[in-house]
Design an enzyme around this catalytic site. Structure first.
Site, PDB file in Angstrom:
ATOM      1  N   GLU A  21      -4.897  -7.270   1.351  1.00 51.63           N
ATOM      2  CA  GLU A  21      -3.676  -7.984   1.747  1.00 51.63           C
ATOM      3  C   GLU A  21      -3.659  -9.436   1.301  1.00 51.63           C
ATOM      4  OE1 GLU A  21      -5.203  -5.805   3.656  1.00 51.63           O
ATOM      5  OE2 GLU A  21      -3.684  -4.352   4.264  1.00 51.63           O
ATOM      6  N   GLU A  35       0.831  -1.205   0.000  1.00 48.92           N
ATOM      7  CA  GLU A  35       0.000   0.000   0.000  1.00 48.92           C
ATOM      8  C   GLU A  35       0.864   1.253   0.000  1.00 48.92           C
ATOM      9  OE1 GLU A  35      -2.118  -1.231   3.419  1.00 48.92           O
ATOM     10  OE2 GLU A  35      -3.071  -2.828   2.273  1.00 48.92           O
ATOM     11  N   HIS A  84      -2.180  -1.649  16.279  1.00 44.75           N
ATOM     12  CA  HIS A  84      -1.039  -1.175  15.484  1.00 44.75           C
ATOM     13  C   HIS A  84       0.253  -1.218  16.285  1.00 44.75           C
ATOM     14  CE1 HIS A  84      -4.214   0.419  12.912  1.00 44.75           C
ATOM     15  NE2 HIS A  84      -3.337   0.742  12.004  1.00 44.75           N
ATOM     16  N   ASP A 120       0.168  -6.322  12.649  1.00 38.84           N
ATOM     17  CA  ASP A 120      -1.175  -6.459  13.233  1.00 38.84           C
ATOM     18  C   ASP A 120      -2.220  -6.807  12.173  1.00 38.84           C
ATOM     19  OD1 ASP A 120      -0.791  -4.614  16.049  1.00 38.84           O
ATOM     20  OD2 ASP A 120       0.530  -4.183  14.372  1.00 38.84           O
TER      21      ASP A 120
END
Ligand SMILES: Cc1ncc(C[n+]2csc(CCOP(=O)(O)OP(=O)(O)O)c2C)c(N)n1
Ligand SMILES: Cc1ncc(C[n+]2csc(CCOP(=O)(O)OP(=O)(O)O)c2C)c(N)n1
Ligand SMILES: [Mg+2]
Ligand SMILES: [Mg+2]
Lengths: 334, 321, 334, 321
Positions: free
Chosen positions: C70, C29, C139, C95
């Protein structure tokens, strides 16, 4: 009281809880036997028949089939639990966690903490684990160490039909997200199981056998392997304690440490791969908290650091066996 | 759904509250007073409020990392929210969640979410609860153009359809996922995707509160009556960066200024209702003053507030353990 | 040779390998800076700028942005690797593994074994881990024990800029799937890093400090914490060995055991949650294989069994600190 | 794409090989000779062969748990496959993979797969390799109606579109996912979903080799020329249970018998080519004899073959470790 299979025990536990509490719903692939077909209804009841009979009794509002969309329907269980239901969702094989783990470990497991204690997420995820079924690398894993690593999850590994019923009822009544591991090789194993509902508390290890020389801690299907090893060792005058923690999270650390204090020796038997496993976990806890009691090296009995092979001969060599466990016990006494 | 004067004032107040909340958080973040990743909703107010103004206590929403606006629109307490974003012990989540995990289940707000695409599956579950209990409640999943490409979102379209759930999927398409343009990242179109899963859909201008309100109203109505899920594609813009600290060099020159001038949902709302003689400028000005005071007070209180007690580190992991 | 940040070291390693081998592509990304916008190209270079500058040099055929999908793009890395490329894919934060883990642990990791040794899957997954960034529960996790548990994966945890460059080049040249853990708090840390490409072999622990009394094994960011603790203990006349295994899989068991044989005491410092962790893993290996050398209980220093909290005061209390490590060292000597 | 006589004979031979392979595996499984989960492809031959007859060494395919047919269609060695399904050391994967993980990368067969929906992401990667190297190769993902609801599959539609990859998504819709009907589990339609992600698509009768072959040919052609991904919805049926041991009580009475009579792709192929005078019955009979012999030999060999050597348990985990 009658003999019941591990499969029946789980089915009975779910049925009794559904009768007791209308907030209990179940869903998963083919849980209702296959939706929308022209053949019989309740045809399947889950891939190995564990939920068979529930659809006829409880109907389409409480027993739902799902598309093959684990993230959506496991996440839906978390969302339904957070809004007041008590879903029992099926992740057919724990090997499939890779397509839906976020909803389990970042969502359901963390709601309560992230939301400052204001969330209650009473859900059960039923899932099959374990080798010995000739199901190869993607349908034979244990993986409970991965779930045990995650704060917020409770991890249950029943080692017999009796254990399965009591632990399942406990899991459904529990207010936290529970991952319930069913060993696919054990479904047809039978033992006496009470007809009435009963619960077995989490975090209380079951002392399946008491001995003086060595403490064996084993999980799920490994408990019977450990007891077989102990039977054999008995003949050679080696007496073992065999402890079944029942749940890896919460873990009954006290009982494990007490047993090690008594015997001074520890063998951990884990069907999961060795690295960062329950064998590692128990070893670390004991090496830190009962070191002075240890008379010899801790022995970990696990499969090798490999995927589960397909060929029966290789798979049988992969799984811990009573012989390997007995050898490990001897090694702690050497 | 005709809106009466009180409804209009209420909706304006909510939009203004979101705007001021975000503008002030932006300021205080720049002043180094607020920690962590903070994603601001300013510019998108008409979406959250246009949808949530139809909702009540039976209804649930799931949000994203950009969750402040949805929280406010669903009725979360502004003071508690600000305290949470500051990481204070009296925050809405005891300071443990922060901006990305702000939630209020009692209000049917299932949480902002740090995982893109995590809301839609959860909202399917909330919809199951409403459907099973026959409350007439609906469940709304807000997510972005980026989130519309996450498999968890797409699976949820199908599950909601197959289970005929009272779900509204609201795609808040602000043109970017971080620095990536939605014109690039979204194959096909949001509405064609809805058709692909058998859902009715609509595309609306997300700067126009009334357009959002009307389209959402129809979908919510249908869902309450057992008509199943719908998808609402809302085109809008964010006035700030992806998160605070984003230099936004990927955006066109003058883009923000143009947006603030031409696409400000609050200005558009004000012009619309005053020109139509539904509300007066004074009424709106008064709300502006009240809201500004409320938000400023929440900042003052938050700056002075205490962090969570040390023991809080290990509480709230389980109900029992 | 010049001072370079952890971020620059990783960027340089990737750039040099892309120059050397045209089969190396990267995607993730915003890796190209954000596709399709009207603003600057190469605007972002990943969320924290690690890949910035690669798009201008290598262009759109070798530096690709991705949608937020993903499973698709991590799986695409596995498919590209199995067909001859050497992709470096970014999973922005570890994560997020929950939405794509299947492609990592059931696909890439198992190809070689399931296919009888006929598959080669040379891919690197770059991913951010770790607490201290005020990024809260979803995160800030470590999670490397979960990857270490999986046979078929190699797990790399660089503890400094120098380590990061050498280990990244090694990972790109390695023929197995590699998970490369970058600590988000370390990106701006600087040290001398050679300009020329160099490799650091996997499975060879780095002895960052030699001492007589206690062996401290630490991972990633914990290595500097361990050395700070060792500095403080030095003043009290306690001398520590500080070992950085560099990779958890493969693990340099020999060096760890040797060090424990020398010092007789072990402290393991792990930023991951405690259950089934690397702290457990190392403890188990030592308790089984170097028991006789141990003079005192093993001490594990980890965060508590909780998610990572948002409030800075709580997060700071969550992460292992030099003080806690020093206390653990003293406990092993008590 | 006109097919010459050799092409037709070759395609028939491949379909027949798949059919006989599966019929014999079914028998030997019933005899307790074959371990594990075995999912048979009988009845679906025209899909694998109709598509793969267009493919060559540049091209890759990804399969499912029901992978035998795709393997054979992509040129995997039948003997080695049977040995693998028996779990023998000389099997295609050394006996370590079995039916659900049978693969041959040298042949561009990226593997059967135990995870529903795992193939599409992998195939996007194979397509990246072909595109980057400008080989003109395409990558084909086969998956079922059930797999079409998995988020990994849906994400792959978008990635293939956004990256403009030479991918063909082949939905083999045999009406069931285990015991669940695709009429129930698939919201919307496969073709509308393709449109939703900006892909051209087609719906074909999967019992008609020629229909599949023609539709697939167009899509593969377009992909080779840089025209991006397409979706092919193939309607077909499986003659056996979901896996061996499935009593199939969820299927309608007489369903199987009717299918074997009316929807047998081999019978249909034979009738078509003989009536059109393209091939003679004798030519086809000869192939039938040859194939039957080949498959029977592979069974005989497999039954006598040795299991993997014990050391094999711990080899092939890594290239180096
Ligand atoms: C599964 C996952 N992948 C990636 C990220 C990192 N991330 C956070 S927000 C974001 C962009 C989201 O874009 P969009 O859905 O359009 O929402 P917006 O930020 O525009 O409101 C990304 C990539 C994440 N949090 N979760
Ligand atoms: C992720 C995942 N979920 C569930 C399963 C169990 N499972 C194996 S095959 C199957 C049905 C697949 O149906 P479909 O995609 O239509 O293929 P078919 O079997 O009809 O060829 C299911 C549910 C799995 N293997 N992987
Ligand atoms: Mg966006
Ligand atoms: Mg099917």
């Amino acid at each position: 009281m009658a003999k019941k299979s591990y499969r029946q025990a789980i089915n009975e536990a779910i049925a009794q809880e559904m009768r007791r509490d209308e907030n209990v719903l179940i869903w998963g692939e083919d849980n209702a036997g296959g939706a929308g077909t022209e053949g019989e209804s309740d045809a399947w009841g889950g891939v190995l028949g564990v939920t068979k009979g529930l659809f006829p009794e409880f109907g389409p509002d409480r027993v739902l089939d799902t598309p093959i969309s684990e993230s959506a329907f496991i996440g839906a269980a978390a969302g339904a639990a957070a809004t007041g239901l008590r879903p029992v969702a099926e992740l057919m094989f724990v090997d499939f966690m890779g397509v839906c783990f976020d909803q389990i470990f970042n969502q359901a497991a963390k709601f309560r903490y992230m939301f400052g204690g204001k969330a209650v997420t009473p859900m059960v995820i039923r899932t099959m684990y374990g080798a010995g079924f000739r199901a190869a690398s993607q349908h034979s894993q244990a993986l409970y160490p991965v779930f045990t690593h995650i704060p917020g999850l409770k991890v249950i590994i029943p080692s017999s039909p009796y254990e399965a019923k009591g632990l399942m009822i406990q899991a459904i009544r529990d207010d936290d997200p529970c991952i319930f591991f069913e060993h696919k090789v054990m479904y047809d194993e039978e033992e006496e199981v009470p007809d009435d509902p009963y619960t077995i508390p989490f975090g209380e290890a079951n002392l399946t056998r008491e001995g003086d020389d060595v403490t064996i801690v084993a999980f799920g299907r490994m408990v019977q392997m450990a007891n077989q090893a102990a039977d054999a060792l008995e003949k050679d005058g080696i007496s073992c304690t065999v402890l079944d923690p029942r749940t890896t999270s919460p873990l009954d650390t006290d009982t494990i440490l007490e047993c090690v204090e008594d015997t001074g020796r520890l063998v951990v038997v884990d069907e999961a791969n060795p690295r960062c496993s329950m064998a590692s976990d128990i070893s670390g806890i004991v090496a830190q908290n009962a070191f002075k009691a240890l008379k010899g090296p801790i022995q970990m009995v696990t499969p090798p650091h490999t995927p589960v092979p397909f060929a029966p001969e290789l798979e049988d060599a992969f799984v811990p066996s009573p012989d390997k466990i007995a050898a490990a016990v001897r090694a702690t006494m050497a | 759904m005709q809106m009466n004067r009180e409804d209009l004032l209420e909706s304006y107040r909510t939009m203004r509250t979101i705007r001021d909340f975000e503008e002030r958080v932006h300021e205080e973040f720049s002043n180094g007073k607020i920690p962590g990743f903070v994603h601001l909703y300013a510019g998108e107010e008409a979406s959250a409020v246009g949808v949530c103004s139809h909702l009540d206590g039976r209804d649930a929403i799931a949000s994203t990392h950009r969750g402040h606006g949805h929280c406010i629109a669903k009725g979360c307490d502004v003071r508690s929210m600000m305290l949470e974003i500051y990481g204070r012990g009296d925050g809405l989540c005891g300071g443990k969640g922060g901006s990305m995990h702000i939630a209020d289940l009692e209000k049917g707000m299932l949480g902002a979410n740090g995982i893109v695409g995590a809301g839609p599956p959860l909202i399917c579950g909330a919809a199951v609860t409403a459907k099973y209990r026959k409350t007439g409640g609906v469940a709304v999943a807000f997510f972005g153009d980026g989130g519309s490409n996450q498999g968890t979102t797409l699976e949820s379209y199908n599950l909601a359809k197959v289970w005929n759930l009272p779900v509204i999927f609201v795609v808040e398409d602000n043109g970017y996922a971080e620095s990536t343009a939605s014109t690039w990242s979204v194959g096909g179109s949001q509405q064609d995707r809805a058709t692909g899963f058998g859902m009715p859909s609509a595309l609306v201008d997300g700067h126009d509160f009334f357009a959002v309100h009307e389209a959402a109203g129809e979908m919510i109505d249908r869902a309450r009556k057992g008509g199943g899920p719908s998808l609402l594609h809302v085109k809008l813009n964010r006035f700030f960066g992806h998160f605070e600290g984003d230099a936004m060099t990927y955006r066109g020159p003058g883009e923000i200024q143009r947006l603030r001038e031409e696409k400000d949902s609050l200005k558009i709302f004000r012009a619309r209702v005053t020109e139509a003689g539904l509300l007066t400028g004074d009424q709106l000005d008064e709300i502006d003053r009240e809201v500004m005071a409320l938000v400023n007070d929440s900042i003052t209180e938050s700056e002075a507030a205490a962090p969570p007690a040390h023991e809080q580190l290990v509480t709230d992991v389980y109900v029992s353990y």
